[in-house]
Design an enzyme around this catalytic site. Structure first.
Site, mmCIF file in Angstrom:
data_model
loop_
_atom_site.group_PDB
_atom_site.id
_atom_site.type_symbol
_atom_site.label_atom_id
_atom_site.label_comp_id
_atom_site.label_asym_id
_atom_site.label_seq_id
_atom_site.Cartn_x
_atom_site.Cartn_y
_atom_site.Cartn_z
ATOM 1 N N ALA A 27 0.531 -1.520 -0.085
ATOM 2 C CA ALA A 27 0.064 0.066 0.053
ATOM 3 C C ALA A 27 1.086 1.171 0.107
ATOM 4 C CB ALA A 27 -1.112 -0.130 1.059
ATOM 5 N N ALA A 28 1.907 1.323 0.686
ATOM 6 C CA ALA A 28 2.562 2.574 0.704
ATOM 7 C C ALA A 28 3.489 2.819 -0.390
ATOM 8 C CB ALA A 28 3.666 2.410 1.959
ATOM 9 N N ARG A 68 -6.198 -1.008 -8.870
ATOM 10 C CA ARG A 68 -6.539 -1.735 -7.542
ATOM 11 C C ARG A 68 -7.663 -1.074 -6.808
ATOM 12 N NH1 ARG A 68 -1.543 -4.797 -4.980
ATOM 13 N NH2 ARG A 68 -3.155 -6.391 -4.494
ATOM 14 N N CYS A 133 2.406 -11.875 4.832
ATOM 15 C CA CYS A 133 2.518 -11.339 3.641
ATOM 16 C C CYS A 133 3.791 -10.477 3.842
ATOM 17 C CB CYS A 133 1.297 -10.439 3.302
ATOM 18 S SG CYS A 133 1.215 -9.849 1.512
ATOM 19 N N ASP A 202 -3.859 -2.847 4.085
ATOM 20 C CA ASP A 202 -4.253 -2.210 2.966
ATOM 21 C C ASP A 202 -5.249 -0.703 3.270
ATOM 22 O OD1 ASP A 202 -2.727 -3.667 0.673
ATOM 23 O OD2 ASP A 202 -3.497 -5.019 2.180
ATOM 24 N N ASN A 212 -6.561 -6.445 5.054
ATOM 25 C CA ASN A 212 -5.342 -6.724 4.900
ATOM 26 C C ASN A 212 -5.271 -8.022 4.033
ATOM 27 O OD1 ASN A 212 -2.442 -6.153 4.981
ATOM 28 N ND2 ASN A 212 -2.182 -8.083 6.372
ATOM 29 N N LYS A 213 -4.220 -8.652 3.554
ATOM 30 C CA LYS A 213 -4.026 -9.882 2.791
ATOM 31 C C LYS A 213 -4.742 -10.756 3.178
ATOM 32 C CE LYS A 213 -2.363 -9.564 -0.324
ATOM 33 N NZ LYS A 213 -1.279 -9.373 -0.970
ATOM 34 N N LYS A 238 -3.333 4.893 5.370
ATOM 35 C CA LYS A 238 -4.123 3.628 4.810
ATOM 36 C C LYS A 238 -5.654 3.808 5.669
ATOM 37 C CE LYS A 238 -0.201 1.824 4.072
ATOM 38 N NZ LYS A 238 0.527 0.748 5.054
HETATM 39 P P1 RI2 Z 1 2.816 -1.762 3.272
HETATM 40 C C1 RI2 Z 1 0.023 -5.429 0.703
HETATM 41 O O1 RI2 Z 1 -0.901 -5.546 -0.202
HETATM 42 C C2 RI2 Z 1 -0.039 -6.341 2.118
HETATM 43 O O2 RI2 Z 1 -1.453 -6.839 2.163
HETATM 44 C C3 RI2 Z 1 0.583 -5.505 2.997
HETATM 45 O O3 RI2 Z 1 0.123 -5.986 4.279
HETATM 46 C C4 RI2 Z 1 -0.094 -4.298 2.591
HETATM 47 O O4 RI2 Z 1 0.086 -4.064 1.381
HETATM 48 C C5 RI2 Z 1 0.794 -3.157 3.280
HETATM 49 O O5 RI2 Z 1 2.008 -2.900 2.785
HETATM 50 P P2 RI2 Z 1 -0.321 -6.042 -1.818
HETATM 51 O O6 RI2 Z 1 -0.090 -4.846 -2.485
HETATM 52 O O7 RI2 Z 1 2.292 -0.515 2.738
HETATM 53 O O8 RI2 Z 1 0.707 -6.783 -1.842
HETATM 54 O O9 RI2 Z 1 2.885 -1.706 4.855
HETATM 55 O O10 RI2 Z 1 -1.504 -6.847 -2.265
HETATM 56 O O11 RI2 Z 1 4.117 -1.997 2.803
#
Ligand code: RI2
Length: 325
Positions: A27-28, A68, A133, A202, A212-213, A238
């Site tokens: 997400a970030a 997405r 994840c 997310d 979340n995942k 988020k």
């Molecule tokens: P950060 C990811 O989603 C995972 O679900 C993870 O927990 C969340 O984003 C947050 O990630 P995906 O894009 O922002 O892999 O903490 O489907 O890095």
């Protein structure tokens, strides 16, 4: 494309494709890439009038937004950058948009670092975390705990279908954290050896639900049963503003090929002329607040039920999307 449609740069289209195909993910990271793509659009725009420039930026934001649906960091990033687009001339609009995108990216990095320091306070020397994840926010908490001189170990869930736990395992090992990698089905067995479940998010809803995942909610239920606290690391980017007015968060359904390869599908079809096997591949699930102990943000840590107060403070009443035409 007709001539009167705003021109979107190839870089924006490439970023949109990378996000949709999860070449750019998390997400970030998605938020930062989207802000960067808007800055590139602003830099490369050949618009001759302020109205045309604004239309291009809105079209670029709409293209990125469509990629997405679940991680709210994406629309929050787009909204933030477009709000900074200000001026009476193309030059002024360009420079204000670029400056706002850069500010966003800087703040995002800073927020993650601060969040890590907040989250590290929950981790004691010798603790074992179980992860699900791959989350840069969650890893930031471990990194800060290590910087404080604490010894941390990790049990890392593989996380089907894309096995993103392997990225977590690799990055933790690079930090010097001893890692035990387990398949998802082994999680409950190993919870007895964990002091915390540590995951990212997310989106966070106003009632404190954590999106979340896929698999996070089952892990949280098991953790509650085992008495292992669940800690969610999520920057305020988020927080999902629409949920303050009762909207639910859309759960992304992804391609079945992430679960069943084309050759596996062909094999099934060969043995079953009707090929009636249905594959579902939801990318995320919703963990209710009663299964979460704390949401750790750069603004401090919150019991999930009180996160709505922070949301009101940050978003006020405005959740309009400035790229809507
Ligand atoms: P950060 C990811 O989603 C995972 O679900 C993870 O927990 C969340 O984003 C947050 O990630 P995906 O894009 O922002 O892999 O903490 O489907 O890095």
């Amino acid at each position: 494309m007709t001539d009167d449609q705003p021109a979107i740069t190839p870089d924006v289209r490439a970023t949109a494709t990378d996000i949709a195909e999860m070449e750019v993910r998390g997400a970030a990271t998605i938020a930062s890439a989207a802000a960067g793509a808007l800055a590139t659009q602003a830099t490369e725009s050949e618009a001759e009038t302020p109205a045309a420039f604004r239309a291009e930026l809105r079209a670029a934001a709409a293209e990125l937004y469509e990629t997405r649906p679940t991680a709210v960091s994406l629309p929050n990033a787009l909204r933030y950058v477009l709000r900074g687009m200000d001026g009476e001339t193309v030059a002024a609009l360009r420079s204000s948009t670029i400056a706002q995108a850069e500010r966003f990216q800087r703040d995002l990095e800073q927020a993650q670092e601060t969040l890590g320091e907040v989250g590290a306070n929950r981790l004691r020397d010798g603790d074992v975390v179980m992860t699900h994840c791959h989350s840069t926010d969650a890893l930031s908490c471990v990194e800060a705990a290590l910087a404080d001189g604490k010894h941390i170990e990790a049990i890392v869930k593989e996380t089907r279908p894309r096995k993103q736990g392997h990225i977590t395992a690799e990055q933790l090992r690079e930090m010097g954290v001893p890692v035990t990698l387990v398949v998802d089905n082994a999680a409950r067995r190993y919870l007895d050896e964990a002091n915390h479940v540590l995951v990212g998010a997310d989106s966070i809803a106003a009632d404190g639900s954590v999106i979340n995942k896929i698999g996070t909610s089952g892990l949280a239920v098991n953790a509650r049963e085992r008495g292992v606290p669940v800690m969610v690391a999520a920057q305020t980017i988020k927080l999902h503003p629409d949920t303050m007015t009762g909207h639910t968060v859309e759960i992304e359904m992804r391609d079945e090929r992430e679960v069943l390869s084309e050759s596996e599908r062909a094999e099934i079809a060969a043995g079953d002329p009707d090929d009636a096997l249905v594959v579902e591949n939801p990318a995320f699930d919703v963990t209710p607040p009663r299964h979460v102990d704390a949401i750790v943000t750069e603004r401090g840590q919150y019991p999930p039920e009180s996160i709505v107060m922070l949301m009101r403070e940050l978003f006020g009443e405005t959740t309009a999307e400035p790229w809507e035409r």
